[in-house]
Design a protein around this motif. Structure first.
Motif, PDB file in Angstrom:
ATOM      1  N   ASN A  11       0.196  -5.836  -2.734  1.00  0.00           N
ATOM      2  CA  ASN A  11      -1.042  -5.069  -2.861  1.00  0.00           C
ATOM      3  C   ASN A  11      -1.470  -5.016  -4.313  1.00  0.00           C
ATOM      4  O   ASN A  11      -0.641  -5.113  -5.239  1.00  0.00           O
ATOM      5  CB  ASN A  11      -0.885  -3.659  -2.292  1.00  0.00           C
ATOM      6  N   GLY A  65      -8.607  -1.247  -3.015  1.00  0.00           N
ATOM      7  CA  GLY A  65      -7.418  -2.074  -3.045  1.00  0.00           C
ATOM      8  C   GLY A  65      -7.478  -3.265  -2.117  1.00  0.00           C
ATOM      9  O   GLY A  65      -8.345  -3.356  -1.239  1.00  0.00           O
ATOM     10  N   GLY A 111       0.784  -1.227   0.000  1.00  0.00           N
ATOM     11  CA  GLY A 111       0.000   0.000   0.000  1.00  0.00           C
ATOM     12  C   GLY A 111       0.808   1.265   0.000  1.00  0.00           C
ATOM     13  O   GLY A 111       0.235   2.367  -0.018  1.00  0.00           O
ATOM     14  N   ASN A 119      -4.030  -2.599  -6.734  1.00  0.00           N
ATOM     15  CA  ASN A 119      -4.712  -1.312  -6.699  1.00  0.00           C
ATOM     16  C   ASN A 119      -5.721  -1.175  -7.828  1.00  0.00           C
ATOM     17  O   ASN A 119      -5.444  -1.566  -8.975  1.00  0.00           O
ATOM     18  CB  ASN A 119      -3.695  -0.173  -6.803  1.00  0.00           C
ATOM     19  N   ARG A 177      -1.581   4.333  -0.462  1.00  0.00           N
ATOM     20  CA  ARG A 177      -2.830   3.922  -1.096  1.00  0.00           C
ATOM     21  C   ARG A 177      -3.244   4.919  -2.178  1.00  0.00           C
ATOM     22  O   ARG A 177      -4.412   5.246  -2.334  1.00  0.00           O
ATOM     23  CB  ARG A 177      -3.921   3.725  -0.052  1.00  0.00           C
ATOM     24  N   ARG A 181     -10.601   4.954  -4.740  1.00  0.00           N
ATOM     25  CA  ARG A 181      -9.372   4.181  -4.570  1.00  0.00           C
ATOM     26  C   ARG A 181      -9.725   2.915  -3.813  1.00  0.00           C
ATOM     27  O   ARG A 181      -9.978   2.956  -2.606  1.00  0.00           O
ATOM     28  CB  ARG A 181      -8.324   5.002  -3.817  1.00  0.00           C
ATOM     29  N   THR A 218       0.687   5.647  -9.559  1.00  0.00           N
ATOM     30  CA  THR A 218       0.857   4.528  -8.636  1.00  0.00           C
ATOM     31  C   THR A 218       0.875   3.212  -9.415  1.00  0.00           C
ATOM     32  O   THR A 218       0.041   3.019 -10.306  1.00  0.00           O
ATOM     33  CB  THR A 218      -0.287   4.482  -7.609  1.00  0.00           C
TER      34      THR A 218
END
Length: 761
Positions: A626, A602, A145, A628, A161, A600, A650
């Protein structure tokens, strides 16, 4: 007469033999609980074990004597005694596999990680030693994250995140503290590059909106802690590290712990030529920390940190140069020899007072200052910032509706002053690469202030169900004074954001022994920076709104295999309204706008396994990952509809397994990280390629006698020699027909090694 002499000799001998006894108590360092069955081995091979009260006894010893304390799940501890001790206090530190037992120190109400209804990542002292000791934030990229864009040693941008991924060159929307002293500026910007990872004991990172605990921070909060020593120690430590690109670090540390005084002073100097042109880096840092425990159990502490930095800036590259000449600097930055320099001071004084066994308070007052100078191709920035503030927190243990409860409440306030001036850069008039200061372009004075009021209650609804309720009330304001009268634009004005109330509700349920499910709902916000509130004409945009969001998370935390295996799984969703984004309108000019809504979502996984293969081999296995799913829910800008597109900045995923093997005085660890592609613009027309990094480090620790400890280490980063973008500039724009400069190249395969010598009195 002889009989009296014999009797006197016998009594003296008995007393002497009795005085040779070594005894003490062994406790868990974090929990303070006594530990039974801890193995205590002397340098002569004698072995005893602690009893149910944590006590151990050694009848005979030849001095000096070395004692080794070992227990499964805890770091081995070595002590050298030069004389008899009958009241020894030994504190054992849990290994990484005992994550669930760690008490979170940064929460308003300290709780075990296992029982906390939130996603919190920890970086222990052991974790910090598994990488090179140059760059603190490098350690964050191993955590699920969290992603750090690393343009250079001094150009790091952290996003948690996905929040903060669209910041241009610095970290924002994240709160940070060291020993409870705020590090984030009044307008929300943050720099952690200055701190020496070897001086820290632990890092706790709260992920997602944490406004109910820490104030304006939609991304989360990073809490740094220096070591709080209890056991007597007097030592001097010297380190030297050398690595590729002529990088070297020199460090000296002095520690003095006796009776109620804990004092540590740390000095370090880092120099590097850098992989890229115009990449020289020179930093000197000094940090001092002192603590004093008085007779009533109250604790005073003081922290001082000083940093002096000069770091040249190679800046970002276009795609052609990134692929073919990654070591070069951007042309104008090389021609102007652009760099940043500053001196920074942090001073904080804290006091922990126990009114009773149920009520206690911690109050910190702090002062921060920074004097910076930054020549850039488009101008020269001269800025000066200082701030003062206070943070006070009360904790009360009581009951509510006949159920056990704990309460935490307090306030945090900061006043900040910022003087900024820009000048022409006449570097084109010079025959050699350098910056030359010209006439004044702008001169402003800014004042900022915020006040947070916060509260939290933890209640045991049943023996297995924990309720957590919290809130934060924030007011933020600033004023801008335009002190440059030679243009026709007056930027002066006052701006106050609407007060924000941020609630928080969490539940943690122990479904099975050492296995907890949790759920969390919280609110968060971030205020615009002063730069974001200015229009292209230099006027204050009073229509700009505070960025707000709701945060939902469910997860599981559990121990398995007799606490040797720890796992976490979390699923989260951050729904943000009035999303703040920066639109580029010039070479270094951005304006802020509220971009509608963003989602967002995840999934994060954390696991660690610790096991003893036999009496000499220990094995640690780690897996963090993670996935996303970040996208604009509603975003229309200049007639372009980006709704449904990925939010740039990201990686789509991160998978990081690792292994560490410990054999006697040797340890070796290997870590692999795989990152997914990164969207480079809102239109999703450009992406980076996925990439993978493989790193290795070998350590050797030994006691060389006479109070000396020696450590040697060697490591390789990017073993696979991957070509990748370590940082990106989202929505870069090419001016004058040039290509947009999206990419900061990562370092190729590189090496480092170091030596450390510690002397303990």
């Amino acid at each position: 007469m002889n009989r009296y002499l014999i009797l006197l000799f016998t009594l003296t001998l008995v007393n002497f033999l009795e005085a040779q006894e070594i005894s003490g108590v062994i406790k868990d360092r974090d929990l303070g609980e006594v530990m039974e069955n801890v193995r205590v081995e002397t340098s002569t091979g004698d072995v005893v074990y602690s009893d149910s009260q944590g006590m151990f006894f050694i009848a005979q010893a030849d001095f000096p004597v070395e004692l080794r304390f070992s227990f499964l799940g805890y770091k081995e501890k070595i002590m050298i005694l030069r004389s008899f001790k009958t009241d020894l206090k030994v504190f054992m530190a849990p290994e990484i596999g005992q994550l669930s037992e760690v008490i979170l120190r940064s929460s308003n109400i300290p709780k075990k990680l296992l029982q906390t209804p939130a996603a919190v990542s920890l970086i222990s002292r052991d974790d910090l030693e598994r990488t090179n000791n140059i760059n603190l934030v490098e350690n964050f990229n191993y955590l699920p994250g969290i992603y750090v864009n690393q343009g250079a040693l001094n150009t790091n941008k952290i996003n948690i995140r996905g929040v903060g991924s669209r910041a241009q060159y610095s970290t924002n929307r994240i709160k940070a503290y060291i020993n409870g002293i705020p590090l984030t500026t009044g307008e929300g910007e943050l720099t952690l590059d200055d701190f020496d990872p070897e001086f820290l004991d632990r890092v706790e990172i709260y992920k997602g909106p944490v406004s109910s605990v820490f104030g304006a921070g939609l991304g989360g909060a990073i809490n740094l802690f220096t070591q709080k020593r209890i056991q007597e120690q007097r030592s001097v430590n010297g380190d030297f590290t050398y690595g590729s690109f002529n990088t070297h670090k020199t460090r000296m540390n002095i520690t003095y712990v006796k009776d109620s005084l804990d004092l540590s002073v740390n000095y370090n100097k880092v120099d590097s030529k850098g992989y890229r042109e115009n990449g020289d880096y020179d930093r000197i840092s000094m940090t001092a920390n002192a603590g004093l425990l008085n007779k009533k159990g109250n604790y005073w502490s003081i922290l001082f940190s000083y940093t002096n930095l000069k770091a040249f800036i190679p800046s970002s590259l276009n795609e052609d140069d990134f692929l073919n000449q990654p070591q070069k600097a951007a042309f104008t930055w090389a021609q102007s020899a652009g760099y940043e320099s500053y001196s920074k001071n942090i001073l904080g004084l804290s006091y922990e007072h126990k009114f009773s066994k149920d009520l206690r308070n911690q109050t910190s007052v702090f002062f921060n200052s920074r004097d910076g100078y930054e020549p850039r191709p488009f101008d020269i920035l001269d800025d000066d910032r200082s701030s003062v503030g206070i943070r006070s927190k009360f904790n009360l243990e009581s009951s509510l509706f006949e159920m056990p409860a704990e309460f935490g409440f307090g306030t945090e306030a900061m006043l900040e002053w910022y003087d900024l001036a820009t000048f022409e850069n006449l570097y084109e008039d010079s025959e050699v690469p350098e910056s030359i200061q010209g006439g004044v372009l702008s001169k402003n004075h800014q004042s900022r202030n915020y006040v947070n009021f916060f509260g939290q209650m933890n209640m045991d609804l049943t023996s297995k169900l924990l309720l957590e309720v919290g809130f934060n009330f924030n007011t933020t304001a600033y004023s801008l004074e335009d002190e440059f009268d030679e243009d026709e634009i007056n930027q002066s004005g006052d701006y106050r954001f609407e007060p924000v109330f941020s609630p928080r509700l969490g539940l943690s349920y122990e479904a099975f022994p050492e296995k907890n499910f949790y759920a969390l709902v919280s609110h968060g916000f971030s205020t615009p920076t002063v730069a974001e509130t200015l229009t292209p004409e230099g006027l204050i945009n009073t229509d700009l709104q505070t960025e707000k969001g709701w945060y939902y998370e469910v997860g599981f935390k559990g121990n398995w295999l007799n606490n040797r295996l720890y796992t976490e799984l979390s699923l989260y969703s951050i729904q943000i309204n009035d999303l703040l984004v920066a639109r580029r309108v010039g070479e270094d000019q951005y304006v802020g706008l509220n971009a509608g809504k963003a989602d967002r979502n995840g999934i994060e996984i954390t696991s660690s396994l610790m096991t003893n293969l036999n009496e000499e081999f220990r094995l640690f296995l780690f897996l963090n990952s993670n996935f996303n799913f970040f996208e604009y829910d509603l975003f229309v800008d200049r007639g372009e509809n980006y709704s449904g597109n990925e939010i740039p900045g990201t990686p789509e995923y991160m998978v990081s397994p690792g292994v560490e093997l410990i054999f006697k005085d040797f340890s070796a660890n290997v870590n692999y990280r795989a990152f997914g592609k990164i969207a480079l613009n809102d239109a999703n027309t450009r992406y980076t390629d996925p990439y993978q990094l493989l790193n290795f480090k070998l350590n050797y620790d030994c006691r060389v006698g006479y109070g000396f400890d020696l450590e040697l280490n060697f490591g390789i980063n990017n073993i696979l020699n991957e070509h990748y973008a370590a940082s990106v500039v989202t929505n870069a724009v090419g001016f004058g027909g040039s290509q947009p400069r999206y990419y900061y190249p990562g370092n190729p395969r590189n090496y480092f090694g170091g030596i450390s010598l510690k002397y303990t009195l």
